[in-house]
Enzyme design. Structure first.
Site, PDB file in Angstrom:
ATOM      1  N   LYS A 107      17.338  -1.588   6.294  1.00  0.00           N
ATOM      2  CA  LYS A 107      16.110  -0.788   6.180  1.00  0.00           C
ATOM      3  C   LYS A 107      15.688  -0.261   7.557  1.00  0.00           C
ATOM      4  O   LYS A 107      15.361   0.927   7.702  1.00  0.00           O
ATOM      5  CB  LYS A 107      14.982  -1.632   5.564  1.00  0.00           C
ATOM      6  N   GLN A 142       9.696  -8.806   3.052  1.00  0.00           N
ATOM      7  CA  GLN A 142      10.966  -9.051   2.359  1.00  0.00           C
ATOM      8  C   GLN A 142      10.851 -10.296   1.470  1.00  0.00           C
ATOM      9  O   GLN A 142      10.435 -11.354   1.920  1.00  0.00           O
ATOM     10  CB  GLN A 142      12.095  -9.223   3.390  1.00  0.00           C
ATOM     11  N   ASP A 167       6.429  -0.679  -1.263  1.00  0.00           N
ATOM     12  CA  ASP A 167       7.245  -1.299  -2.317  1.00  0.00           C
ATOM     13  C   ASP A 167       6.580  -1.114  -3.689  1.00  0.00           C
ATOM     14  O   ASP A 167       7.208  -1.331  -4.717  1.00  0.00           O
ATOM     15  CB  ASP A 167       7.378  -2.814  -2.046  1.00  0.00           C
TER      16      ASP A 167
END
Ligand code: NAP
Length: 295
Positions: free
Chosen positions: A54, A98, A121
């Site tokens: 990422k 994460q 997200d």
């Protein structure tokens, strides 16, 4: 006739090029550089590789990117304080924590702490709710990637019978909700299957578009689909692990079996996977554009 292969690698590359160009324009017009922070707690091998990928992609696109590595024993309050710091940081437009988090940290509490405007997200309940009522700021990355694959491959979704296998909060439920919206790339009739579904083949055989996110190799075989179906295989399963730790990646669909029957299908790897990170970048760019007041 053999199915057309829908290449996520190719579509993701197209979208990344667009993001790169838009990022340069945004910077020129407003001085705003999209900023993404990825917070990693602990050193889970898979998470390290996801976070590294990422960060690398963000930099390639011209973003400002921070990888904030924290120790496995980080206290929950310390993580919440860190999120609060990034919520207030004007250089950061997207915050990604994460998952999975270590067991002593309450995942829900952490996801709720992220500013919904920086929740790239799209797991915060405000963003989940907005998606359901058709007012989404952000779409969760994997479902967004699936929808873009359909749209950019010219697959007609309007009025299509879409069958989703799986009802997780990160794939099944959001993609089902997205596909039933009265909107471009959606407007479908949606059925969702799961482990309590009585006769799954009855449903999957009706699908014009079959989206499979079960996490089970060969959950879908040729006898369960109709001729001309479009299949999006979200599954990532590692099979045949060698003593050296090498495994083969397969999806949830028996690719060899269905490829003569389907009109189009995504491969694994190279299908949905490359789209997910790309959509994270698109969400971060969107968040930065809102701050810069540029549509
Ligand atoms: P998950 O949380 O384990 O959910 C799986 C869902 O599938 C559950 O709703 C489960 O039903 C259902 N299911 C499992 N086996 C089934 C079967 N035999 N028949 C019908 N339904 C079945 O998984 P997830 O997080 O959604 O991920 C699904 C797969 O996609 C995994 O392989 C994952 O690695 C992959 N994935 C890929 C990406 C990507 O970027 N490529 C991103 C996310 C996930 P119940 O609810 O009844 O248990």
């Amino acid at each position: 006739m053999a199915a057309k292969i829908i290449s996520g690698t190719q579509v993701a590359a197209e979208i990344r090029e667009e993001i790169k160009q838009e990022t340069a324009v945004l910077k020129e017009k407003s001085g705003v550089v999209p900023g993404l922070v990825t917070i990693l707690v602990g050193q889970n091998a898979a998470s390290v590789s996801y976070v590294t990928a990422k960060g690398k992609t963000a930099k390639e696109l011209g973003f400002f990117s921070i990888q904030d590595d924290q120790p496995e024993n980080l206290a929950e309050e310390a993580l919440l304080a860190l999120i609060d710091k990034y919520n207030k940081d004007p250089k950061i437009h997207g915050i990604l924590v994460q998952l999975p988090l270590p067991k002593h940290i309450n995942e829900t509490k952490v996801l709720y702490a992220i500013d919904p405007n920086k929740d790239v997200d799209a797991f915060h309940p405000v963003n989940v709710g907005k998606l359901v009522i058709g007012e989404a700021n952000f779409y969760p990355c994997t479902p967004y990637g699936i929808q873009q694959l359909l749209v950019r491959s010219g697959i007609k979704t309007d009025g299509a019978e879409v069958v989703v296998v799986g009802r997780s909060n990160i794939v099944g439920k959001p993609i089902a909700n997205m596909m039933l919206q009265k909107a471009k790339g959606a407007n479908s009739t949606v059925t969702v299957c799961h482990t309590a579904t009585k006769d799954m083949a009855f449903h999957t055989k009706r699908a014009d578009i079959l989206i499979v996110a079960a996490g089970r190799p060969k959950a879908i075989t040729a006898d369960m689909v109709k001729e001309g179906v479009v299949i999006i295989d979200v599954g990532v399963n590692r099979i045949g692990m060698t003593p050296e730790g090498k495994a083969k990646l397969v999806g949830d669909v028996d690719f060899e079996g269905v490829k003569e029957k389907a009109a189009a299908i995504t491969p694994v790897p190279g299908g949905v996977g490359p789209m997910t990170i790309t959509m994270l970048m698109l969400n971060t760019l969107k968040a930065a554009k809102v701050v810069a007041n540029i549509a």
